[in-house]
Design a protein around this motif. Structure first.
Motif, mmCIF file in Angstrom:
data_model
loop_
_atom_site.group_PDB
_atom_site.id
_atom_site.type_symbol
_atom_site.label_atom_id
_atom_site.label_comp_id
_atom_site.label_asym_id
_atom_site.label_seq_id
_atom_site.Cartn_x
_atom_site.Cartn_y
_atom_site.Cartn_z
ATOM 1 N N GLU A 371 -1.153 20.337 -11.310
ATOM 2 C CA GLU A 371 -1.544 21.675 -10.495
ATOM 3 C C GLU A 371 -0.795 21.573 -9.307
ATOM 4 O O GLU A 371 -1.036 20.946 -8.350
ATOM 5 N N GLY A 372 -0.216 22.687 -9.126
ATOM 6 C CA GLY A 372 0.452 23.023 -7.751
ATOM 7 C C GLY A 372 1.948 22.427 -7.548
ATOM 8 O O GLY A 372 2.579 22.655 -6.719
ATOM 9 N N PHE A 373 2.358 21.622 -8.776
ATOM 10 C CA PHE A 373 3.577 21.007 -8.574
ATOM 11 C C PHE A 373 4.658 21.659 -9.669
ATOM 12 O O PHE A 373 4.494 21.888 -10.866
ATOM 13 N N TYR A 374 5.751 22.382 -8.951
ATOM 14 C CA TYR A 374 6.720 23.191 -9.791
ATOM 15 C C TYR A 374 8.027 22.623 -9.909
ATOM 16 O O TYR A 374 8.404 21.732 -8.764
ATOM 17 N N VAL A 375 8.801 22.783 -11.127
ATOM 18 C CA VAL A 375 10.042 22.531 -10.885
ATOM 19 C C VAL A 375 11.185 23.541 -11.266
ATOM 20 O O VAL A 375 10.752 24.359 -11.834
ATOM 21 N N ASP A 376 12.321 23.299 -10.776
ATOM 22 C CA ASP A 376 13.415 24.309 -10.881
ATOM 23 C C ASP A 376 14.478 23.239 -10.921
ATOM 24 O O ASP A 376 15.498 23.210 -9.810
ATOM 25 N N VAL A 377 14.902 22.559 -11.715
ATOM 26 C CA VAL A 377 15.635 21.277 -11.805
ATOM 27 C C VAL A 377 16.474 21.510 -13.350
ATOM 28 O O VAL A 377 16.261 22.162 -14.188
ATOM 29 N N GLY A 378 17.412 20.284 -13.627
ATOM 30 C CA GLY A 378 17.777 20.231 -14.658
ATOM 31 C C GLY A 378 19.180 21.177 -14.981
ATOM 32 O O GLY A 378 19.500 21.484 -16.084
ATOM 33 N N TRP A 379 19.816 21.341 -13.783
ATOM 34 C CA TRP A 379 20.750 22.363 -13.796
ATOM 35 C C TRP A 379 22.072 22.064 -14.392
ATOM 36 O O TRP A 379 23.085 23.008 -14.622
ATOM 37 N N GLY A 380 22.354 21.027 -14.642
ATOM 38 C CA GLY A 380 23.640 20.348 -15.041
ATOM 39 C C GLY A 380 24.879 20.824 -14.434
ATOM 40 O O GLY A 380 24.832 20.714 -13.235
ATOM 41 N N THR A 381 25.723 21.399 -14.655
ATOM 42 C CA THR A 381 26.732 21.960 -14.044
ATOM 43 C C THR A 381 26.886 23.615 -13.747
ATOM 44 O O THR A 381 27.952 23.925 -13.485
ATOM 45 N N TYR A 382 25.805 24.121 -14.103
ATOM 46 C CA TYR A 382 25.754 25.597 -13.974
ATOM 47 C C TYR A 382 24.646 26.225 -13.043
ATOM 48 O O TYR A 382 24.270 27.075 -13.302
ATOM 49 N N GLY A 383 24.274 25.217 -12.236
ATOM 50 C CA GLY A 383 23.375 25.737 -11.194
ATOM 51 C C GLY A 383 23.433 26.787 -10.199
ATOM 52 O O GLY A 383 22.657 27.730 -9.883
ATOM 53 N N PHE A 384 24.667 26.659 -9.662
ATOM 54 C CA PHE A 384 25.220 27.765 -8.684
ATOM 55 C C PHE A 384 24.979 29.184 -9.091
ATOM 56 O O PHE A 384 24.627 30.151 -8.311
ATOM 57 N N LYS A 385 25.511 29.306 -10.660
ATOM 58 C CA LYS A 385 25.460 30.603 -11.184
ATOM 59 C C LYS A 385 24.030 31.324 -10.946
ATOM 60 O O LYS A 385 23.981 32.424 -11.007
#
Length: 431
Positions: A371-385
């Motif tokens: 609880e309270g731990f969020y992720v915004d990960v695993g973007w490979g080669t397309y994260g900046f888009k």
């Protein structure tokens, strides 16, 4: 700088950020007067409502939208190096939304829409050039995939169509579209809204405006641990001291598994190097981004005139960010197969970044079992888009304590439930 409107250091502010008049710019140029800092250095508080790990486009965008859309301003963004010094500063800044799955197309199309108005929102020129994006097809199987992607895009009201060699030649005269080449061009998926952007300008714009809205940005601050008690986050350990917080957001690239492991959350992610290279500047001649999945290469031309080359990720998991001769030889050969006329251009430099790849080539976003731990990960080669839409969606997720529909398909639980979002057909080369 003070995060309110009005006059600061003799300069008017708009939306909390400084706006210099033409005369003030001349004054600075002639007198050498000191410029205001784009964002401030704050003493670290003992507690924050939200701590974001990672000072790239995703972390800064999340902080910006939390502050501007939801009024949550007691936020710390922690960056172990300098702002934009990780994946956000090492990518080739190609933007597009012509993905393969309906979930992916909707998601990236929202990001393009946010990018289109970003300069106005941030009061900062991010140099978005919507010059069009071509994904070449060299065989029947690739051409079928392009038709498939085009139809999925059209159903989501995204401008994409399959065009033939004659139209391709009109758009990019220097491409070899003859039938005698080793890999003849049979057609291409043409995506007019795609283009390139100045990646450091995006990062600086988000950082400046987040700071103006009260967000604390802490550079050279490394996270060394995450405190979890009773299944929920209670704080973050850093090399500058402990921070108490009920919410931690992992927005790192390359180190996503390391940060998640600190909270006891396992990520189905492998990290691979991705290399790129740039040539000497020449007179602009390439108006469109060109990608070949068969040749594993993409090329675009910057506003300064350099050609930027890239390929797929290296074939082995590693944390190395050193360039290799194998990459240089491979990308040069494939580019020359597409555009023989550039053979005289000199390659100036090459570099590498780290890419966190998931099994289905889609990101992992939202809450976790802690609880309270969020992720915004695993973007490979397309994260900046995906920077703007990810920040907007993660801010919504944190503020309302539930994932918004636009990222509901990207939860970590999809790997246990078999609900994969397979984007390899649109993301295998990465651009």
């Amino acid at each position: 700088m003070h995060p309110t409107n009005g006059r600061v250091n003799g300069h008017h502010r708009r939306n909390g950020t400084p706006r210099y008049s033409a005369w003030s710019l001349v004054q600075h140029g002639l007198t050498g007067a000191e410029w205001s800092r784009a964002w401030r250095a704050h003493p670290m508080r003992k507690s924050y409502d939200v701590v974001i790990v990672g000072g790239g486009v995703h972390g800064l965008a999340t902080a910006y939208y939390l502050a501007t859309n939801h009024g949550i301003r007691n936020i710390a963004v922690l960056e172990k190096g300098y702002i934009g010094g990780g994946g956000s500063g090492r990518n080739t800044a190609i933007l597009r939304s012509n993905y393969l799955t309906p979930e992916g197309v909707r998601f990236y199309d929202r990001s393009i829409k946010l990018y289109e108005r970003l300069a106005a929102d941030l009061n900062f020129n991010v140099m978005f050039s919507q010059r069009g994006h071509l994904t070449l097809a060299h065989n029947d199987a690739s051409l079928r995939t392009m038709h498939w992607r085009a139809e999925v895009n059209k159903l989501q009201n995204v401008d994409s169509e399959v065009i033939g060699p004659d139209k391709i030649k009109e758009l990019v005269p220097y491409l070899d579209t003859s039938t005698t080449t080793r890999y003849p061009i049979l057609g291409a998926l043409y995506h007019p809204p795609g283009g390139i952007i100045r990646h450091d300008a995006v990062v600086w714009g988000y950082a400046r405006t987040a700071d103006a809205n009260g967000v604390h940005i802490h550079q050279k601050t490394e996270v060394t641990g995450i405190d979890v008690e009773g299944g929920r986050v209670t704080g973050v350990q850093t090399d500058q001291g402990r921070i108490a917080t009920p919410v931690v957001v992992n927005c790192t690239a390359g180190w996503a598994t390391l940060i998640s492991d600190m909270a006891g959350v396992r990520m189905p992610v492998q990290t691979f190097p991705l290399q790129a290279a740039v040539t000497e500047p020449v007179k602009p001649f390439l108006d469109t981004v060109v990608v070949s999945g068969t040749l594993h290469v993409y090329v675009s031309q910057t506003d300064r005139g350099e050609l930027v080359f890239g390929a797929s990720v290296d074939p082995f998991a590693s944390y190395s960010m050193r360039g290799s001769l194998e990459f240089t030889e491979g990308v040069a050969g494939h580019v020359l197969e597409l555009m023989p006329a550039v053979s005289k251009m000199r390659l100036l430099r090459q570099w590498a970044g780290l890419c966190d790849m998931t099994p289905d080539y889609s990101p992992i976003m939202g809450p976790t079992e802690v609880e309270g731990f969020y992720v915004d990960v695993g973007w490979g080669t397309y994260g900046f888009k995906a920077g703007p839409v990810s920040g907007e969606a993660m801010a919504d997720c944190i503020a309302n304590q539930r994932p918004p529909e636009i990222i509901s398909a990207f939860g970590i639980d999809r790997f246990l439930q078999g609900r994969l979002v397979g984007e390899k057909g649109a993301a295998a080369v990465g651009h």
